[in-house]
Design a protein around this motif. Sequence first.
Motif, mmCIF file in Angstrom:
data_model
loop_
_atom_site.group_PDB
_atom_site.id
_atom_site.type_symbol
_atom_site.label_atom_id
_atom_site.label_comp_id
_atom_site.label_asym_id
_atom_site.label_seq_id
_atom_site.Cartn_x
_atom_site.Cartn_y
_atom_site.Cartn_z
ATOM 1 N N GLU A 206 68.396 22.354 23.897
ATOM 2 C CA GLU A 206 67.821 21.985 25.183
ATOM 3 C C GLU A 206 68.809 21.097 25.931
ATOM 4 O O GLU A 206 69.479 20.244 25.327
ATOM 5 C CB GLU A 206 66.500 21.248 24.989
ATOM 6 N N VAL A 208 69.409 18.031 28.082
ATOM 7 C CA VAL A 208 68.698 16.771 28.315
ATOM 8 C C VAL A 208 69.594 15.840 29.117
ATOM 9 O O VAL A 208 70.792 16.085 29.298
ATOM 10 C CB VAL A 208 68.292 16.106 26.981
ATOM 11 N N ARG A 345 74.574 15.331 32.016
ATOM 12 C CA ARG A 345 73.754 16.112 31.095
ATOM 13 C C ARG A 345 74.447 16.217 29.742
ATOM 14 O O ARG A 345 75.664 16.064 29.620
ATOM 15 C CB ARG A 345 73.526 17.525 31.645
ATOM 16 N N ARG A 348 71.101 18.919 23.370
ATOM 17 C CA ARG A 348 70.517 18.435 22.128
ATOM 18 C C ARG A 348 70.120 19.644 21.295
ATOM 19 O O ARG A 348 69.315 20.479 21.725
ATOM 20 C CB ARG A 348 69.312 17.552 22.414
ATOM 21 N N ILE A 413 68.505 19.834 33.904
ATOM 22 C CA ILE A 413 67.850 19.216 32.758
ATOM 23 C C ILE A 413 66.530 19.943 32.474
ATOM 24 O O ILE A 413 65.765 20.252 33.387
ATOM 25 C CB ILE A 413 67.599 17.721 33.039
ATOM 26 N N GLY A 414 66.292 20.226 31.204
ATOM 27 C CA GLY A 414 65.062 20.890 30.795
ATOM 28 C C GLY A 414 65.236 22.338 30.394
ATOM 29 O O GLY A 414 64.336 22.910 29.780
ATOM 30 N N ARG A 416 66.200 25.494 28.258
ATOM 31 C CA ARG A 416 66.232 25.697 26.810
ATOM 32 C C ARG A 416 66.975 26.979 26.476
ATOM 33 O O ARG A 416 67.154 27.855 27.321
ATOM 34 C CB ARG A 416 64.812 25.755 26.231
#
Length: 446
Positions: A206, A208, A345, A348, A413-414, A416
């Motif tokens: 992802e 993050v 960014r 993760r 961000i966010g 996946r």
Amino acid sequence: MASEGALDTARLSALFQLEHRARGADSLTALRFVAVNEARSVVDYRQAALLEPAVRGWRVTGISDVPGVDRHSLYAQWLERVVAQQTLDDAKAFDVSHDTLPEWERTVWPEVGPAIGRLVPLAAPGGAPAGWLWLARETPWNDSDRFLLDHMAEVIGHAFTALAPRRRKGRLLGRFKRGSLALLALVLVVAVLAVPVRLSALAPAEIVARNPTIVAAPMEGVVERVLVQPNARVTKGQPLVRLQDLEVRNRFDVANEGLKVAQARYRKALQESFDNPESRAELATLEAEEGLREVQREFAKQELDKIVLRADHDGLVIFNDPNDWAGRPVRTGERIMQLADPASREVRVQLPVDDAIVLQAGAPIKLFLDSRPLSPIDGEVERVSYKPEVTPRDQMVYRVTARLNENRDYLRIGLRGTAKVSGSKVPLGYYLFRRPITALRQTLGI
């Protein structure tokens, strides 16, 4: 000979016909069929089987009344074991006796065939047997049967000898070709398995925020409402969350009124101190009380100012549904949302323990986003957690943090996807069989 005199014309005619069919056979398959099936017209029997030399011992290649041979059947296995117990050096026909067989062969014999069995060598005069013919029936063999069987075996053995050169040549050539191809395939497989490749693993990932600012509750209270929408861009000082102010405002009002009372008492005592010695003695105490009330009022005012949480800097607010927070009690320090720089960014990765490989800082990764699976993004590992942790799905994972080497317009961000993390180089064989090897070692303890 007496046995010859006992022969009838029909059986001799059948023998001549069998000889004609055997010499006219154009393949071993046709000859095997003649040997186990058409010999019944010459000598009566209930079962017949043909055995030919193999790498070890003799193997069944033909059985009467069946189109093919199942070498895993009980009959074929039993017959091969029976023949293996016999001495076949003199190449002469003989009856097989129960007394010469081991216990298992004697026990199984009644289940697979008649009790009278005879082995007849298929050999031309002066030659080694090309095979053995097994014949079985319920009645003993007489002299005429033995004479016909010996002559028939010579005929079939001669036919086998005629076909043997082609068979041996084709077999040797086939073995050479198969052996060469097998060796070449083995060399290619070993060479391919020795090719060095990077050991890699796939894990969910992802995007993050890097070093986000945590917007947390400054004190215990209840969220009245969230003033911004999820993923909204905000500026420094913009209100984000408002807590209910009833209790805090009451404390401020009480502290404010207390300060006013303390100030009034101090002024009164100050005026009376010119004529009243007792009032002069209380001045210091009343002044201290006024200072205390002022500090309490200032503290209450600071708490009142914290009722509205504001952004410390420009950025993007990250949280879920604002309705989840309305009317929700919070504790001091409880996180409500994050404030992040959209341009800062990181990735993760949750690497399962079962797929864990040795990763160093700077190890390459490829990120395949679910929204753009055909456009992988390169990156590098920055750090790996020392100990695994449990995810909300009760899975043990190592947390891998990586940075992206590319800055594309659609990255946010966010998002996946799946990350391919790569470790050191290992042979391709180890890469393919790493999991079976691990499972084998864990099972056997080696």
